[in-house]
Structure formats: C-alpha cells, structure tokens
Design a protein around this motif. Sequence first.
Motif, mmCIF file in Angstrom:
data_model
loop_
_atom_site.group_PDB
_atom_site.id
_atom_site.type_symbol
_atom_site.label_atom_id
_atom_site.label_comp_id
_atom_site.label_asym_id
_atom_site.label_seq_id
_atom_site.Cartn_x
_atom_site.Cartn_y
_atom_site.Cartn_z
ATOM 1 N N ASP A 1 -63.382 32.541 -9.958
ATOM 2 C CA ASP A 1 -63.491 31.152 -10.239
ATOM 3 C C ASP A 1 -64.795 30.580 -11.212
ATOM 4 N N ALA A 2 -65.711 31.563 -11.417
ATOM 5 C CA ALA A 2 -66.733 31.216 -12.257
ATOM 6 C C ALA A 2 -66.083 31.312 -13.697
ATOM 7 N N LEU A 3 -65.387 32.469 -14.163
ATOM 8 C CA LEU A 3 -64.549 32.697 -15.207
ATOM 9 C C LEU A 3 -63.852 31.375 -15.791
ATOM 10 N N GLY B 1 -63.398 26.184 -18.542
ATOM 11 C CA GLY B 1 -63.444 24.726 -18.832
ATOM 12 C C GLY B 1 -64.475 24.021 -19.412
ATOM 13 N N ALA B 2 -65.664 24.720 -19.259
ATOM 14 C CA ALA B 2 -67.075 24.318 -19.622
ATOM 15 C C ALA B 2 -66.888 24.267 -21.163
ATOM 16 N N LEU C 1 -56.880 25.791 -20.656
ATOM 17 C CA LEU C 1 -55.684 26.137 -19.730
ATOM 18 C C LEU C 1 -55.867 26.636 -18.480
ATOM 19 N N ALA C 2 -56.654 27.868 -18.281
ATOM 20 C CA ALA C 2 -56.899 28.412 -16.867
ATOM 21 C C ALA C 2 -57.538 27.373 -15.955
ATOM 22 N N TYR C 3 -58.664 26.808 -16.583
ATOM 23 C CA TYR C 3 -59.193 25.636 -15.599
ATOM 24 C C TYR C 3 -58.337 24.822 -15.038
ATOM 25 N N THR C 4 -57.428 24.192 -15.957
ATOM 26 C CA THR C 4 -56.402 23.241 -15.496
ATOM 27 C C THR C 4 -55.579 23.646 -14.488
ATOM 28 N N LEU C 5 -54.790 24.778 -14.797
ATOM 29 C CA LEU C 5 -54.080 25.514 -13.891
ATOM 30 C C LEU C 5 -54.634 25.754 -12.456
ATOM 31 N N ARG C 6 -55.957 26.045 -12.537
ATOM 32 C CA ARG C 6 -56.410 26.511 -11.064
ATOM 33 C C ARG C 6 -57.037 25.248 -10.442
ATOM 34 N N VAL D 1 -56.117 32.285 -23.920
ATOM 35 C CA VAL D 1 -54.870 32.573 -23.406
ATOM 36 C C VAL D 1 -54.988 34.003 -22.623
ATOM 37 N N ILE D 2 -56.171 35.012 -22.942
ATOM 38 C CA ILE D 2 -56.435 35.982 -21.997
ATOM 39 C C ILE D 2 -56.949 35.361 -20.735
ATOM 40 N N VAL D 3 -57.836 34.241 -20.746
ATOM 41 C CA VAL D 3 -58.172 33.830 -19.302
ATOM 42 C C VAL D 3 -57.074 33.033 -18.613
ATOM 43 N N LEU D 4 -55.917 32.524 -19.130
ATOM 44 C CA LEU D 4 -54.836 31.745 -18.594
ATOM 45 C C LEU D 4 -54.051 32.976 -18.027
#
Length: 180
Positions: free
Chosen positions: A6-8, A13-14, A71-76, A150-153
């Motif tokens: 969650d922090a990642l 996103g930050a 991308l990842a933050y928005t997905l989450r 993309v790695i985080v996504l």
Amino acid sequence: MRTFLDALYRLSGAFAALCLIAICTIVLLQVGANLIDAVAAAVTGTAIGLVIPSYAEFAGFFLAAASFFALAYTLRTGGHIRVTLFIQKMTGLPRRIVEIWCTGTGAAMAGYLAYYLVLLVVESWEYNDLSTGMVAIPIWIPQLPMALGVIVLTISLTDEFLRVLRGLPPSYEGLESGEG
C-alpha cells in the motif's frame, strides 16, 4: 507485506503528483518569461528573449512519468475506467473466474511491457542516446520512470490477481461502488 505494498502504491501516486506539479511549474515559468518579454518589447521596442530551454520537452517527460507512476495507484483506488457491462450481473464463481482472468492477463501483459521497457532503458543507457531538444538529456532518464511505473503496475495487478485467487473481492471493486 500489505503495508509495504500500500505504501508503494501511494508513493507511486505521490511521484505522479510531483511530476504534475513540475509540469505546472515549468509552464508557469515559461508563461512568466513570455510576459516579461512582451512587457520589455512594449516598453523598449525589443524583446529580451527569455526562454526556458526545452521546456516543452521537459513537460512531456514529466507527463510520461506522471502517467506511468499513476497507473498502480489509480488501479488500487478504483480510478481506472473498467467496462463492467459484461460482469456487472455476474455473481459467485463465474464473476470470480472472469476477475481472475482479467487480473492475471493484465499482470502478464504489464510484466511483458515492464520487461521490454527495462531493456529499452538499459539499451538507451548503453548507447548513450540523447534527446533531440535544445538541452540534450540522456534519454534513459525520462524512460526510467516509465519502466518503474509499469513495474509497480505489474506488482499491483499481481497483488489483485492473488487477492482474487484467495477468494477476496478485488480492492478496486468496493471503491467503485462507493464503499470503503
């Protein structure tokens, strides 16, 4: 592990938000330079010629970084546009199978993209490719945030895939309906 992931996603996103702030700052500085030039031209008859070198190119680099980091933050957080027309009426096992397939396929595709983006960054670094703007930047520098995003996504989609495999609803599902 959940706290770390969650922090990642929040950190990603930050970074996206910081890139948007950088775009705003660059554009405002260039607009200010243009205004000073216009005033100087009106007062003295000659413009000073103030310009932020490669400002449009830098704004483009930051836009790409912001897009990929988000991308990842928005997905989450359930912010991605999903076509739910097909699965909105599904319940139980059929819906779970579709969610497993979607998140698994998404994770595989994102992983494939991440692999080749990392290869692109390495190749650009090895060949010392430079941007074509007034300020020549090693092109691996703006490519790196794309690869990292993309790695985080990929991590996020894999996280969702494993979550659905365990029988839990995807984290983005509750957020779309206004829950949690």
